[in-house]
Design an enzyme around this catalytic site. Structure first.
Site, short mmCIF file in Angstrom:
data_model
loop_
_atom_site.label_atom_id
_atom_site.label_comp_id
_atom_site.label_asym_id
_atom_site.label_seq_id
_atom_site.Cartn_x
_atom_site.Cartn_y
_atom_site.Cartn_z
CG ASP A 167 -7.20 -1.21 -13.72
OD1 ASP A 167 -6.90 -2.38 -14.00
OD2 ASP A 167 -6.11 -0.29 -13.74
CG LEU B 64 -4.06 10.61 -16.14
CD1 LEU B 64 -3.39 11.50 -15.12
CD2 LEU B 64 -5.47 10.59 -16.09
#
Lengths: 169, 415, 319
Positions: B297, B64
């Site tokens: 991923d 993130l």
């Protein structure tokens, strides 16, 4: 434009006529240089017909053309071969067809990279008009005005004889 | 808010449900399946005609980098929970960092944030992090992300310590020495293109080491991003042996191989690398059989990190918004039916995490994904909500589009 | 997959790799090089083919030799040559490769000659140029990582054609560190494309890539076996760095097993030629007696290299 002769003139006969035009000037010991490929064939004929002892020069103008940016390098480039010293010689540049004059200009530029000739004269079988540069042939057999879409080309037949070919675009 | 989702095909893999029926939500939970609960008054009705209604996707790995954009990207992709690797800057090795991350996620109010704590301080492989403190702050497990723990003694101690508390450790099986100079799978393509290779042995040697340490410690291990047929075989044997091992596969590795490197396309650089066709097929079988969960991923990268010569480009691709369509694409190729395919990205990840989520039973938290399985869209940078536009699929047509995503019974995304 | 080095008409617009070059394009390059050999034999060694064009030598990896031959070739085509030593300039300050290219395009570069440590870098540049619509700018790969050194591969083929004429009757051995060699990869690609029936790789296991057989190559670990009846022997330079990477024990042991000595040379055909891309490590991969002997064509390779590079530049710049 006047209509073309049909059949086209015999190129071998024209070579003999070209040799006749040059013969009076042999006292200057001219060296022949033929521009690939039509001019090279004609130069070979001239050497035999005039009985010249020296090997002819062969010139490929691909590296001196002025249309490189549009057309690029032609696929069949042959090595230029000048087996004599250009310096101080009278040269006869031989080509099959004189058209815009650009090929002759390129050949002149290339020749002058080899040295400084005493003079250069141009011998062609055919002059089709359409000049774009101030170039002229000292020796010419056949004046044949053609339109832009037509292509006049010298070719070698299977039996080795030279012959004209004419194509419309 | 009371919400009725009607006319959809409800698929709940964990509970074996696959039925056209309505779903009822109240106070953030599933309150009715097929039939409205007593005195239910819908404040909002969602028409899910032609759509699948399934548990919100759980992504076992998503980075993130810019948290708002990425959590928005998650729900746009139907992902309602993201597990975050601990390798952000700084690495997540202090409880306060976990606190802050979870808190920020709640503030943003889109996908749930499930952080992994760094197993060692700074991920440097020397000192243990405060595992118990990190767990208390909300970390779901512990990991070294992509950083190998070279010192086997330190790894043994870390697993022993984790076992003390019953914590799970997530590890990327990649031998440091055999992989440190490599940038692609050591195979035909790397030989031809002159790319330094990472042999399969880098994965199998690491797996063998980890398995032996599991036998000795009993630690619960999750192996992340398997990449080879031999690796799958080792994990399968370990499961048969009864070892507490789970594993996952990156969705890109189910569909792409070393051949996709083409003319050195940096978008085909992944860690672990894309391997040979036979490896891809084994990974596919592992996912189909239920051995491996599937994750995205998600690795958002800027052009500066990706538009570089292959060996200099950072590995990874954007994943949150393509996890669903790519999983559906894999399922079609592998001959896996829809409920089984959805299980790989809902109930299976929940099982890995030991969470009750990833299902739609009565009383479950209403994390829901509603998607049109036949809708097509073209993947373009402008369309992605993620800051990471890096994808080997740019310009390709995707099949499967999320229409509505709910977290805690709130609509957080509408397509 | 369509190779980015050919345009839609199958004409060469960049030279990135030998792989993907149709045999007739390789033949065109070699034939054109022959004409340029003649130019290099003149007193005025210049033709105006690239007059007014700017050739930028972008060398991210130092190489005075290769850069010099490209510079000579470009100047003989009447081009303006600018040498950029990238180590000491903008990329040290963090400018990306593509930013550097954009800047140079803004300075009206016509041709980039690029040497880079990363395999694939020239492809990145070629694709970028296509993306920004600059189909008037061309890229020549002067060596990228371990991947390719296509002009070296072409000049090696020119050399073989010059001495041996017919590729389809030859046995060619490539000896040494093929794993790390872009020259070897380009040579192997060219030899197989031109129809050489037997291409052999000779070296220790640690210096040969896996899967060489998939490239059409026979692998030999015993040099005595591998050199038998060879017509052409291409020796590769052994780099000193290999000695530290646990790949080889010592230069001495390497020379004993894989160095080309007069005795080993005698196992090949009596008229076999010995080639080397240079620079040579005498006493490591090649014995001085062989390097200076009558079968070595190492210096002619250098001369051919200028003509081949002139041919490549002329062809791509015109398409």
């Amino acid at each position: 434009m006047p209509p073309l002769p049909n059949p086209l003139p015999d190129a071998e006969t024209q070579c003999r006529q070209l040799a006749d035009l040059i013969r009076p000037h042999l006292h200057r010991r001219p060296a022949l240089i033929g521009i690939f490929s039509g001019g090279a064939w004609i130069a070979e004929r001239l050497k035999e017909l005039l009985g010249l002892p020296e090997d002819i020069g062969l010139i490929d103008v691909s590296f001196y053309r002025d249309d490189f940016s549009e057309k690029g390098l032609r696929p069949q480039v042959k090595p230029t071969l000048i087996p004599f010293d250009v310096e101080g010689r009278h040269l006869i540049l031989v080509d099959d067809v004189l058209y815009t004059g650009r090929t002759t200009r390129a050949a002149l530029n290339e020749l002058f990279d080899y040295g400084r000739p005493a003079s250069v004269t141009l011998a062609v079988l055919a002059d089709r008009g359409g000049r774009e540069l101030p170039i002229g042939a000292a020796y010419c057999i056949w004046e044949v005005p053609l339109s832009d879409g037509e292509t006049l080309e010298l070719c070698k037949l299977d039996d080795g004889r030279l012959s004209w070919g004419l194509e419309n675009a | 808010m009371n919400i009725e989702i009607r006319n959809g095909r409800v698929i709940d893999p964990k509970n074996g449900v696959d039925r056209d029926m309505s779903l009822f939500i109240g106070e953030g939970r599933v309150t009715g399946l097929g039939q409205a609960p007593a005195s239910f008054a819908a404040e909002r009705t969602i028409d899910a005609s032609g759509c699948i209604v399934c548990p919100g996707l759980i992504d076992l790995s998503a980075r993130l980098n810019s948290i708002e954009a990425e959590l928005a990207a998650a729900v746009a992709g139907g992902v309602t929970s993201v597990v975050v690797p601990p390798d952000a800057t700084p690495p997540l090795d202090e409880p306060e960092l976990a606190d802050r991350l979870i808190h920020r996620g709640k503030e943003i109010g889109m996908a749930r944030v499930l952080p992994l704590g760094a197993l060692t301080v700074g991920l440097r492989g020397e000192h243990l992090s405060e595992l118990a403190g990190l767990k208390k702050a909300g970390c779901v497990a512990f990991s070294q992300a992509q950083v190998p723990l070279v010192d086997t003694e330190a790894l043994l101690r870390a697993l022993e310590y984790a076992t003390t508390f019953g914590f799970a450790v997530w590890l990327q099986a990649q031998d440091y020495w055999l992989s440190r100079n490599g940038i692609a799978h050591e195979g035909e393509v790397a030989s031809r293109l002159g790319l330094a290779g990472i042999p399969v042995a880098a994965e199998t040697i690491a797996i063998a080491t980890i398995l032996q340490l599991v036998r000795d410690t009993g630690c619960r291990i999750h192996l992340t991003r398997l990449s080879s047929a031999s690796g799958v075989a080792l994990v399968s044997a370990a499961r048969d042996e009864g070892l507490p091992i789970t594993c996952d596969v990156g969705v890109h590795h189910l569909l792409l191989t070393e051949d996709d490197i083409g003319f050195f396309d940096p978008h085909a650089r992944f860690s672990p690398p894309l391997r040979a066709q036979s490896d891809c097929q084994a990974l596919s079988r592992a996912a189909a059989s239920g051995l491996a969960a599937i994750c995205s991923d998600h690795t958002p990268l800027g052009a500066d990190d990706k538009l570089l010569p292959f060996g200099e480009a950072s590995p990874g691709a954007t994943g949150l918004e393509v996890l669903l369509p790519l999983t559906l694409k894999w399922a079609a190729v592998a001959g896996v039916d829809l409920p089984a395919a959805l299980a790989r990205i809902t109930s299976a990840p929940a099982d890995v995490l030991g969470l009750a989520s990833g299902q739609l039973s009565l009383g479950s938290v209403a994390d829901i994904c509603i998607f049109d399985p036949g809708a097509t869209w073209q993947l373009t940078p402008e369309l992605l909500k993620s800051r990471g536009k890096n994808s080997p699929w740019t310009g390709c047509i995707m099949t499967g589009r999320v229409m509505v995503t709910l977290v805690d019974g709130r609509v957080v995304y509408e397509g | 997959m369509h190779s980015p080095q050919l345009n839609r008409n199958g004409e060469l617009i960049h030279l990135l790799s030998i792989e993907g070059l149709p045999p007739h394009v390789i033949a065109q390059i070699l034939d054109t090089a022959e004409s340029f050999m003649e130019v290099s034999a003149r007193d005025v060694k210049k033709v105006p083919v690239l007059r007014g064009k700017s050739v930028f030598n972008l060398f991210f990896e130092n190489s005075t030799r290769t850069r010099t031959t490209f510079e000579i070739a470009a100047k003989r085509l009447s081009a303006d040559v600018i040498n950029l030593d990238i180590n000491r300039s903008s990329t040290a300050k963090g400018e990306t490769l593509l930013d550097t290219i954009d800047n140079l395009c803004a300075m009206h570069a016509d041709l980039f000659v690029v040497r880079h440590a990363s395999s694939g870098a020239p492809y990145l540049i070629a694709e970028h140029l296509q993306r920004i619509g600059r189909d008037d700018v061309h890229v020549i790969n002067a060596g990228d990582g371990r991947h390719a050194h296509p002009t070296q591969g072409l000049l090696d083929m020119y050399t073989i054609r010059h001495y041996k004429k017919d590729f389809t009757q030859l046995r060619v051995a490539v000896v040494g560190d093929i794993l790390h060699s872009r020259v070897a990869r380009s040579d192997i690609q060219a030899l197989t494309t031109l129809g050489v029936p037997e291409v052999r790789a000779i070296g220790p296991e640690t210096l040969l890539p896996k899967h060489l057989d998939k490239l059409g190559v026979q692998v030999f670990h015993d040099m005595n076996e591998g050199l038998k009846d060879c017509d052409v022997i291409i020796m590769l330079r052994l780099q000193n760095e290999r000695m530290t990477g646990a790949l080889l024990p010592s230069a001495g042991e390497y020379f004993r097993h894989y160095g080309l000595t007069p005795q080993k040379l005698a196992l090949a055909k009596p008229d076999a030629i010995v080639m080397h891309p240079g620079p040579m490590n005498r006493g490591v991969e090649i014995h001085s007696e062989v390097a200076d002997g009558p079968q070595a064509v190492i210096l002619p390779q250098v001369t051919f290299g200028i003509a081949v590079r002139m041919a490549v530049m002329s062809i791509v710049a015109g398409n």
